[in-house]
Motif scaffolding. Structure first.
Motif, PDB file in Angstrom:
ATOM      1  N   ASN A   1      54.854  46.410  81.925  1.00  0.00           N
ATOM      2  CA  ASN A   1      55.980  47.222  81.460  1.00  0.00           C
ATOM      3  C   ASN A   1      55.536  48.628  81.075  1.00  0.00           C
ATOM      4  N   LYS A   2      54.399  48.722  80.410  1.00  0.00           N
ATOM      5  CA  LYS A   2      53.871  50.031  80.007  1.00  0.00           C
ATOM      6  C   LYS A   2      53.572  50.892  81.236  1.00  0.00           C
ATOM      7  N   TYR A   3      52.882  50.321  82.202  1.00  0.00           N
ATOM      8  CA  TYR A   3      52.533  51.076  83.400  1.00  0.00           C
ATOM      9  C   TYR A   3      53.775  51.495  84.175  1.00  0.00           C
ATOM     10  N   ARG A   4      54.783  50.639  84.209  1.00  0.00           N
ATOM     11  CA  ARG A   4      56.035  50.980  84.901  1.00  0.00           C
ATOM     12  C   ARG A   4      56.735  52.126  84.170  1.00  0.00           C
ATOM     13  N   ASP A   5      56.813  52.031  82.837  1.00  0.00           N
ATOM     14  CA  ASP A   5      57.483  53.063  82.039  1.00  0.00           C
ATOM     15  C   ASP A   5      56.779  54.409  82.136  1.00  0.00           C
ATOM     16  N   GLU A   6      55.455  54.358  82.204  1.00  0.00           N
ATOM     17  CA  GLU A   6      54.669  55.592  82.270  1.00  0.00           C
ATOM     18  C   GLU A   6      54.462  56.083  83.694  1.00  0.00           C
ATOM     19  N   LYS A   7      55.105  55.391  84.637  1.00  0.00           N
ATOM     20  CA  LYS A   7      55.041  55.739  86.065  1.00  0.00           C
ATOM     21  C   LYS A   7      53.601  55.809  86.587  1.00  0.00           C
ATOM     22  N   GLN A   8      52.781  54.886  86.100  1.00  0.00           N
ATOM     23  CA  GLN A   8      51.412  54.744  86.588  1.00  0.00           C
ATOM     24  C   GLN A   8      51.442  53.694  87.701  1.00  0.00           C
ATOM     25  N   ASP A   9      51.869  54.132  88.876  1.00  0.00           N
ATOM     26  CA  ASP A   9      52.164  53.211  89.973  1.00  0.00           C
ATOM     27  C   ASP A   9      50.983  52.352  90.405  1.00  0.00           C
ATOM     28  N   LYS A  10      49.802  52.946  90.507  1.00  0.00           N
ATOM     29  CA  LYS A  10      48.643  52.149  90.937  1.00  0.00           C
ATOM     30  C   LYS A  10      48.348  51.032  89.946  1.00  0.00           C
ATOM     31  N   LYS A  11      48.342  51.363  88.666  1.00  0.00           N
ATOM     32  CA  LYS A  11      48.069  50.362  87.631  1.00  0.00           C
ATOM     33  C   LYS A  11      49.181  49.320  87.588  1.00  0.00           C
ATOM     34  N   PHE A  12      50.434  49.777  87.761  1.00  0.00           N
ATOM     35  CA  PHE A  12      51.556  48.845  87.781  1.00  0.00           C
ATOM     36  C   PHE A  12      51.408  47.862  88.939  1.00  0.00           C
ATOM     37  N   LYS A  13      51.172  48.376  90.132  1.00  0.00           N
ATOM     38  CA  LYS A  13      51.065  47.512  91.312  1.00  0.00           C
ATOM     39  C   LYS A  13      49.912  46.528  91.175  1.00  0.00           C
ATOM     40  N   TYR A  14      48.786  46.997  90.667  1.00  0.00           N
ATOM     41  CA  TYR A  14      47.630  46.123  90.472  1.00  0.00           C
ATOM     42  C   TYR A  14      47.943  45.025  89.448  1.00  0.00           C
ATOM     43  N   SER A  15      48.525  45.407  88.322  1.00  0.00           N
ATOM     44  CA  SER A  15      48.860  44.437  87.273  1.00  0.00           C
ATOM     45  C   SER A  15      49.899  43.444  87.760  1.00  0.00           C
ATOM     46  N   HIS A  16      50.886  43.933  88.475  1.00  0.00           N
ATOM     47  CA  HIS A  16      51.911  43.049  89.016  1.00  0.00           C
ATOM     48  C   HIS A  16      51.292  42.081  90.023  1.00  0.00           C
ATOM     49  N   PHE A  17      50.402  42.588  90.862  1.00  0.00           N
ATOM     50  CA  PHE A  17      49.712  41.738  91.835  1.00  0.00           C
ATOM     51  C   PHE A  17      48.933  40.638  91.128  1.00  0.00           C
ATOM     52  N   ILE A  18      48.258  40.987  90.040  1.00  0.00           N
ATOM     53  CA  ILE A  18      47.505  40.003  89.258  1.00  0.00           C
ATOM     54  C   ILE A  18      48.459  38.928  88.723  1.00  0.00           C
ATOM     55  N   SER A  19      49.634  39.333  88.254  1.00  0.00           N
ATOM     56  CA  SER A  19      50.590  38.352  87.729  1.00  0.00           C
ATOM     57  C   SER A  19      51.087  37.422  88.837  1.00  0.00           C
ATOM     58  N   VAL A  20      51.271  37.954  90.037  1.00  0.00           N
ATOM     59  CA  VAL A  20      51.694  37.128  91.175  1.00  0.00           C
ATOM     60  C   VAL A  20      50.590  36.135  91.541  1.00  0.00           C
ATOM     61  N   VAL A  21      49.350  36.600  91.555  1.00  0.00           N
ATOM     62  CA  VAL A  21      48.216  35.722  91.863  1.00  0.00           C
ATOM     63  C   VAL A  21      48.115  34.612  90.816  1.00  0.00           C
ATOM     64  N   ILE A  22      48.273  34.975  89.548  1.00  0.00           N
ATOM     65  CA  ILE A  22      48.226  33.972  88.479  1.00  0.00           C
ATOM     66  C   ILE A  22      49.302  32.915  88.693  1.00  0.00           C
ATOM     67  N   ASN A  23      50.518  33.354  88.994  1.00  0.00           N
ATOM     68  CA  ASN A  23      51.610  32.415  89.252  1.00  0.00           C
ATOM     69  C   ASN A  23      51.275  31.490  90.411  1.00  0.00           C
ATOM     70  N   PHE A  24      50.722  32.045  91.466  1.00  0.00           N
ATOM     71  CA  PHE A  24      50.362  31.257  92.648  1.00  0.00           C
ATOM     72  C   PHE A  24      49.276  30.232  92.301  1.00  0.00           C
ATOM     73  N   VAL A  25      48.271  30.658  91.565  1.00  0.00           N
ATOM     74  CA  VAL A  25      47.188  29.752  91.147  1.00  0.00           C
ATOM     75  C   VAL A  25      47.757  28.625  90.286  1.00  0.00           C
ATOM     76  N   GLN A  26      48.656  28.969  89.376  1.00  0.00           N
ATOM     77  CA  GLN A  26      49.267  27.951  88.530  1.00  0.00           C
ATOM     78  C   GLN A  26      50.040  26.932  89.377  1.00  0.00           C
ATOM     79  N   MET A  27      50.789  27.420  90.366  1.00  0.00           N
ATOM     80  CA  MET A  27      51.555  26.506  91.219  1.00  0.00           C
ATOM     81  C   MET A  27      50.631  25.574  92.003  1.00  0.00           C
ATOM     82  N   ILE A  28      49.535  26.105  92.494  1.00  0.00           N
ATOM     83  CA  ILE A  28      48.569  25.267  93.218  1.00  0.00           C
ATOM     84  C   ILE A  28      47.995  24.197  92.284  1.00  0.00           C
ATOM     85  N   CYS A  29      47.649  24.594  91.077  1.00  0.00           N
ATOM     86  CA  CYS A  29      47.123  23.633  90.096  1.00  0.00           C
ATOM     87  C   CYS A  29      48.155  22.553  89.783  1.00  0.00           C
ATOM     88  N   LEU A  30      49.409  22.952  89.636  1.00  0.00           N
ATOM     89  CA  LEU A  30      50.472  21.982  89.347  1.00  0.00           C
ATOM     90  C   LEU A  30      50.649  20.985  90.493  1.00  0.00           C
TER      91      LEU A  30
END
Length: 129
Positions: A95-124
């Motif tokens: 949210n901070k990176y999005r609000d501050e328009k730090q696109d690279k950091k936002f995209k990287y952080s969002h990508f990490i959250s997607v990967v985490i979700n995917f890993v969790q689903m595989i574990c489940l």
């Protein structure tokens, strides 16, 4: 009986995650304008993470009660820690990176959250088979 409850709870988390990823998020971003989509997502994601965090914590307690401390225990522990990390560390950064328009950091952080979700689903899925 109690072990069966843990299986149902694991399936519940997976169902919530799949529904959220493949129904809620796409519908929000194709239906609402960017400003309202952002507001909605920022309001619903804490519920998403906290509900799943609570359910996964209950599963941990069940596993402890049953003295089931093998691979399954450590997988649900990992899933629980990742829900907490995503909600309390990663989401505020995204949210901070999005609000501050730090696109690279936002995209990287969002990508990490997607990967985490995917890993969790595989574990489940692994826990259910």
């Amino acid at each position: 009986m109690i072990e069966q409850i843990s299986i149902y709870l694991i399936a519940m988390i997976l169902g919530i995650m799949l529904f959220f990823s493949f129904v809620i998020a796409p519908v929000v971003f194709t239906t609402l304008d960017e400003d309202n989509a952002r507001k909605f997502i920022r309001r619903i994601f804490p519920f998403y993470y906290n509900v799943n965090l609570t359910i996964s914590f209950v599963i941990l307690l069940i596993f402890l009660f049953l003295s089931k401390l093998g691979v399954d225990f450590y997988l649900i522990l990992l899933i629980t820690i990742l829900f907490a990390t995503s909600n309390y560390l990663l989401m505020p950064l995204i949210n901070k990176y999005r609000d501050e328009k730090q696109d690279k950091k936002f995209k990287y952080s969002h990508f990490i959250s997607v990967v985490i979700n995917f890993v969790q689903m595989i574990c489940l899925v692994f826990l259910l088979v």
